[in-house]
Design a protein around this motif. Structure first.
Motif, short mmCIF file in Angstrom:
data_model
loop_
_atom_site.label_atom_id
_atom_site.label_comp_id
_atom_site.label_asym_id
_atom_site.label_seq_id
_atom_site.Cartn_x
_atom_site.Cartn_y
_atom_site.Cartn_z
N TYR B 338 0.75 -1.10 0.14
CA TYR B 338 -0.15 0.06 -0.10
C TYR B 338 0.71 1.51 0.01
O TYR B 338 0.18 2.56 -0.04
CB TYR B 338 -1.13 -0.09 1.18
N ILE B 339 2.23 0.96 -0.12
CA ILE B 339 2.98 2.30 -0.33
C ILE B 339 2.69 2.70 -1.51
O ILE B 339 2.68 4.11 -1.83
CB ILE B 339 4.48 1.89 -0.09
N CYS B 340 2.62 1.95 -2.53
CA CYS B 340 2.50 2.18 -3.86
C CYS B 340 0.92 1.98 -4.58
O CYS B 340 0.77 2.62 -5.57
CB CYS B 340 3.47 1.71 -4.99
N HIS B 341 0.27 1.18 -3.91
CA HIS B 341 -1.12 0.80 -4.71
C HIS B 341 -2.13 1.01 -3.48
O HIS B 341 -2.07 0.97 -2.33
CB HIS B 341 -1.25 -0.66 -4.64
N HIS B 342 -3.24 1.49 -4.06
CA HIS B 342 -4.53 1.62 -3.40
C HIS B 342 -4.90 0.27 -2.60
O HIS B 342 -4.86 -0.86 -3.49
CB HIS B 342 -5.61 2.00 -4.29
N PRO B 343 -5.28 0.13 -1.38
CA PRO B 343 -5.71 -1.18 -0.85
C PRO B 343 -6.72 -1.76 -1.60
O PRO B 343 -6.74 -3.09 -1.87
CB PRO B 343 -6.11 -0.77 0.57
N GLU B 344 -7.77 -1.27 -2.02
CA GLU B 344 -8.96 -1.74 -2.66
C GLU B 344 -8.64 -2.03 -4.13
O GLU B 344 -8.71 -3.24 -4.62
CB GLU B 344 -10.14 -0.91 -2.57
N SER B 345 -8.46 -1.14 -5.01
CA SER B 345 -8.09 -1.12 -6.41
C SER B 345 -6.88 -1.68 -6.74
O SER B 345 -6.75 -2.32 -7.85
CB SER B 345 -8.50 0.26 -7.05
N MET B 346 -5.72 -1.64 -5.90
CA MET B 346 -4.39 -1.90 -6.29
C MET B 346 -3.74 -1.22 -7.43
O MET B 346 -3.03 -1.40 -7.97
CB MET B 346 -4.22 -3.41 -6.34
N THR B 347 -4.81 -0.24 -7.70
CA THR B 347 -4.03 0.79 -8.62
C THR B 347 -2.71 1.70 -8.01
O THR B 347 -2.85 1.76 -6.88
CB THR B 347 -5.07 1.83 -9.25
N LEU B 348 -2.09 2.32 -8.80
CA LEU B 348 -0.86 3.03 -8.26
C LEU B 348 -1.43 4.32 -7.59
O LEU B 348 -2.45 4.89 -8.13
CB LEU B 348 -0.03 3.50 -9.47
N THR B 349 -0.78 4.72 -6.62
CA THR B 349 -1.18 6.03 -5.90
C THR B 349 -0.62 7.18 -6.46
O THR B 349 -0.76 8.07 -5.70
CB THR B 349 -0.85 5.68 -4.16
N TYR B 350 0.32 7.16 -7.33
CA TYR B 350 1.11 8.42 -7.97
C TYR B 350 1.20 8.01 -9.47
O TYR B 350 0.72 6.79 -10.01
CB TYR B 350 2.51 8.12 -7.43
N ASP B 351 1.17 9.27 -9.98
CA ASP B 351 1.58 9.15 -11.45
C ASP B 351 3.06 8.76 -11.85
O ASP B 351 3.92 9.27 -11.34
CB ASP B 351 1.20 10.88 -11.90
N ARG B 352 2.95 7.75 -12.92
CA ARG B 352 4.25 7.03 -13.13
C ARG B 352 5.02 8.43 -13.60
O ARG B 352 6.42 8.11 -13.59
CB ARG B 352 3.90 6.16 -14.21
N ASN B 353 4.67 9.16 -14.17
CA ASN B 353 5.35 10.15 -14.77
C ASN B 353 6.00 11.12 -13.75
O ASN B 353 6.54 12.43 -14.22
CB ASN B 353 5.28 10.86 -16.13
#
Lengths: 502, 362
Positions: B338-353
């Motif tokens: 969960y440092i990098c991913h949303h706990p539910e959706s597991m999408t990234l919490t930040y913009d890759r760019n």
């Protein structure tokens, strides 16, 4: 999935005398066998079964014979078209081939031969090989010097070799300033000191000249970081050592490598880097420069230095030097993905990348006569994969540079015994269609004699009347005879890699 | 923080010249062995003992000294085997994928980017520099242009920051104060440590642009062809997790600084050395919490492996040569995710760019 070619063949109970698919020399990833190559292999197998049965010999025996070799080319003609000079009678009558292509008809002088300094080339233990379930060992002995002697001299018609360099440089002194010798000088998998030693050993045994050798030293191998230029004293020391002590016969340059950590590759027409080297070499009396050109994927970042464009100015500015462009500057070999890209080969013109640039140099400068096209790997691999491209390669080399400027090389023992490449050249011919459309001339026996050895002999100053005539009576020939009398025979194993599923 | 450098290298036999080349008869496989034996007998029968002797002459053993220095701080760097030599043999397994590998592309030659060069030539403020550009740092998000210096191992950095045209929708944009100029120290003092190979902190000069094999595999002995475990990060090697993580940390920690040189990269670190003997990094909980997600993940891994709390290294999840991090998806969900991913959706919490770190500017 890759396996050694010999392992696959033996598993299938079929050892083709000619590779029926590209065998990786570890300079590229082997590509899958094409449908036509599969058909070719199938036909060889079927014909071998039938003919060996009628002759009352085993299939393996048959395939190792000259009839087996003829069968491979005959089957190729059935699949790919009439690219090879072979008659059906040769496939079941050994005398027919022997009469048509008598052994010793050509003097074969191979200017591109290698072995390694006891190093297996490594990837047999790679994880992905293990993952395929293969338990492979590092067969360093397959790349060893004894096997080199066997494959090159006993199993083929090769009479004279140039032991050819690979990237690497020697370290001249240790940190205490002491001059290093032998293995302590390092120098990569085939260092200059070792090529020299092997040459000396072979010639001593033979009682004549059977081997020449190259030296790996190049302008960017010793670098003065303070001045950001070659460390000329160190460079010239090494040059003197290689010429005077090692007795090298040519330099072998890989412009696209930087073992001296100069920070860059170098161009052969660089007046600050290459030209001082040329002058020093002239002073030392060595005037042959062999350079790896093409096969550019061999580099992390410097592949563009393998482009042949720098030969033009270098050759024009140094008409007293001889430049041999290895691989005929063919940019990609079969097996590299780019080989099949449309921008690599244009069937309308018969041009292929980088090789066309090498041809253009001569077209722009008809008077230039100190550039030679070496055909190691380029001829053998295209003969298997793309016979038409092979005809363009040889056709253009001869059409542009002349039959007296094409030089024989095979890159063996990366390819096992070079006999199959020799046989391919013996039977090689350019089709009527290509001759008509592109203006190529048919390749005559005189042309082949030049390509096989007479050109290289001229370049290297080998005396055709003295040295070549001594071969049949020298010790190496006696050993070869003894080897064959005791049952020694050519092994069809090519020391390269093919895809296992093929 | 100090870590013990890997000292797993054992004394090993070192063959004398010609030994390997000619092969020891003891190690020859069946068929070749027979051929050589026959060959040797033939030679002897002809009174030529010299050559036959070669086969058995070279079985002498010597020993390489065991030598793994703890650091190379302010010392000469080794004369390592260069990547172009490595690829002569390793093109089969590495060569075909390496040209597009992110670690190879930390610096791109401009001749490989003709579209970018065309944009530079067309831009009125960049045009004067176009013919001098030799390399590019960065790519889609932001680029910096470099030219070769007259000095060994140095590059000049153009003061302009460039965002190239993207899919024809956005024209090339330039950030910075015109007129632009070549800076002679910035690259050496800020970027060289991670974008070039074998930087000598004493001179701030490098030996090769981009990341060479040496950067991660160290000073490779040619004997590795017969014993792959001689190469760092070899699958057959068993180094401590902390040592492996240090290799990645030399570049992937962007908040470190050399205590001895003051530069943002370690002083003459060679793989196998103790990185943290010189390279100072704040791995406190506060620093970790303040770091952007990706940085936090890296710092946390380095910290745990260095302290022996974790055996999984960066390489447990990231396959460098294959440019793949797919294996990290197999890790059971835990708080670290969960440092990098949303706990539910597991999408990234930040913009890759988004910019990784202000120091690097990308």
């Amino acid at each position: 999935m890759w396996v050694p070619k010999w392992q696959r063949d033996r598993k299938l109970g079929f050892e083709s005398p000619v590779p029926t698919q590209p065998v990786s020399n570890e300079e590229f990833v082997p590509r899958p066998q094409s449908e036509k190559q599969k058909e070719w292999e199938f036909r060889i197998d079927q014909m071998a079964i039938a003919k060996s049965k009628s002759l009352g010999i085993s299939k393996r025996e048959f395939l190792k014979s000259s009839m087996g070799m003829a069968t491979a080319f005959y089957a190729s003609n059935m699949v790919f078209g009439p690219n090879w000079d072979v008659a059906e009678a040769e496939t079941f009558e050994a005398a027919a081939s022997e009469e048509k292509f008598p052994k010793g008809e050509y003097f074969v002088f191979d200017v591109q031969t290698h072995f390694t300094n006891g190093f297996a080339l490594g990837f047999r233990t790679a994880e992905f090989v293990k993952n395929m379930g293969f338990e492979l060992t590092d067969d360093e002995d397959e790349y060893s010097y004894p096997n080199f002697v066997k494959e090159l001299f006993f199993d083929s018609e090769t009479s004279l070799v140039v032991i050819s360099g690979v990237p690497g440089r020697e370290i001249n002194k240790d940190k205490a300033g002491q001059i290093l010798e032998g293995r302590d000088r390092r120098g990569g998998i085939l260092p200059s000191w070792l090529m020299s030693k092997a040459k000396g050993q072979l010639n001593k045994i033979a009682g004549g000249t059977r081997a020449l050798c190259q030296g790996n030293c190049a302008p960017n191998h010793y670098w003065d970081k303070a001045k950001n230029q070659p460390d000329f004293p160190a460079l010239f020391d090494q040059m003197e050592r290689e010429v005077k002590q090692y007795g090298i016969d040519s330099w072998k340059w890989y412009c696209h490598t930087d073992p001296g950590r100069s920070g860059d590759g170098f161009r052969m027409d660089d007046e600050k880097l290459a030209y001082p080297f040329y002058e020093k070499s002239k002073e030392l009396g060595l005037k042959v420069f062999s350079c790896h050109k093409g096969y550019a994927a061999q580099s992390r970042t410097l592949g563009h230095f393998a482009h042949p464009g720098d030969l033009e100015k270098a050759a024009l500015d140094h008409p007293d030097l001889t430049f041999i462009a290895y691989h005929s500057a063919m940019k990609h070999g079969p097996g590299e993905p780019e080989f099949e890209a449309p921008e690599f080969f244009d069937p309308e013109t018969g041009d292929f990348a980088w090789h066309a640039e090498l041809m253009n140099i001569k077209k722009r400068n008809p008077g230039i006569d100190n550039i030679y096209c070496e055909i190691g790997s380029a001829f053998g691999t295209t003969a298997i994969v793309h016979p038409v491209m092979c005809q363009h390669l040889i056709g253009k080399n001869i059409q542009t540079y002349g039959a007296d400027h094409v030089i024989w090389g095979t890159d063996c023992l990366w390819w096992g015994s070079p006999q199959w490449v020799i046989d391919a050249m013996k039977r090689f011919q350019i089709s009527d269609e290509l001759c008509e459309k592109f203006g190529y001339q048919k390749v005559t026996k005189e042309d082949k004699a030049k390509i096989f050895g007479l050109n290289a002999a001229r370049v290297y100053g080998v005396d055709a009347n003295l040295d070549i005539k001594a071969f049949p009576g020298d010790t190496l020939s006696q050993l070869k005879t003894a080897y064959h009398e005791q049952g020694g025979e050519r092994d069809n194993a090519a020391y390269g890699w093919v895809r296992a599923e093929a | 923080m100090r870590l013990t450098a890997g000292s797993g290298q054992k004394p090993r036999s070192f063959r004398t010249e010609f030994d390997g080349a000619l092969g020891s008869s003891r190690t020859l496989p069946g068929k070749t062995h027979a051929v050589i034996r026959t060959f040797s007998r033939q030679l002897k029968s002809l009174g030529l003992c010299a050559f036959s002797g070669i086969v058995s002459l070279f079985c002498h053993g010597a020993t390489l000294p065991e030598h793994v220095p703890a650091t190379h701080i302010n010392q000469d760097l080794p004369e390592y085997l260069t990547g172009d030599e490595c690829l002569f043999c390793h093109r089969k397994d590495i060569g075909h994928g390496w040209p597009v590998n992110a670690h190879q592309l930390t610096m791109r030659p401009i001749h490989a980017l003709p579209d970018i060069l065309a944009q530079i030539i067309e831009h009125p403020e960049l045009k004067p520099f176009a013919s001098q550009v030799r390399f590019v740092l960065g790519y889609k998000h932001e680029m910096r242009l470099l030219q070769k210096s007259n000095e060994y191992g140095k590059l000049l950095l153009l003061s302009a920051r460039i965002t190239p045209e993207t899919e024809g929708t956005q024209p090339l944009s330039v950030i910075g104060e015109a007129p632009f100029h070549w800076e002679d120290k910035t690259f050496a003092q800020q970027c060289a440590g991670c974008h070039t190979t074998a930087v000598d902190s004493r001179t701030q000069s490098f030996s090769a642009p981009g990341i060479d094999c040496y950067s991660c595999h160290g000073d490779v002995d040619l004997e590795h062809t017969n014993d792959p475990s001689l190469v760092y990060l070899s699958k057959t090697r068993e180094d401590k997790a902390g040592l492996i993580s240090q290799i990645c940390a030399q570049c992937h920690i962007r908040t470190g600084r050399s205590q001895t040189s003051g530069l943002p990269y370690a002083n003459n670190y060679v793989v196998g050395d103790d990185l943290f003997a010189d390279f100072e990094v704040d791995l406190s909980e506060t620093a970790l919490q303040d770091a952007p997600p990706r940085e936090r993940h890296i710092l946390q891994t380095i910290k745990r492996t260095s302290q022996g709390e974790q055996t999984e290294t960066c390489l447990s999840c990231h396959n460098i040569h294959r440019a793949s991090g797919r294996k990290h998806r197999r890790v059971p969900k835990n708080n670290d995710c969960y440092i990098c991913h949303h706990p539910e959706s597991m999408t990234l919490t930040y913009d890759r760019n988004q910019t990784h770190h202000a120091r690097c500017g990308y």
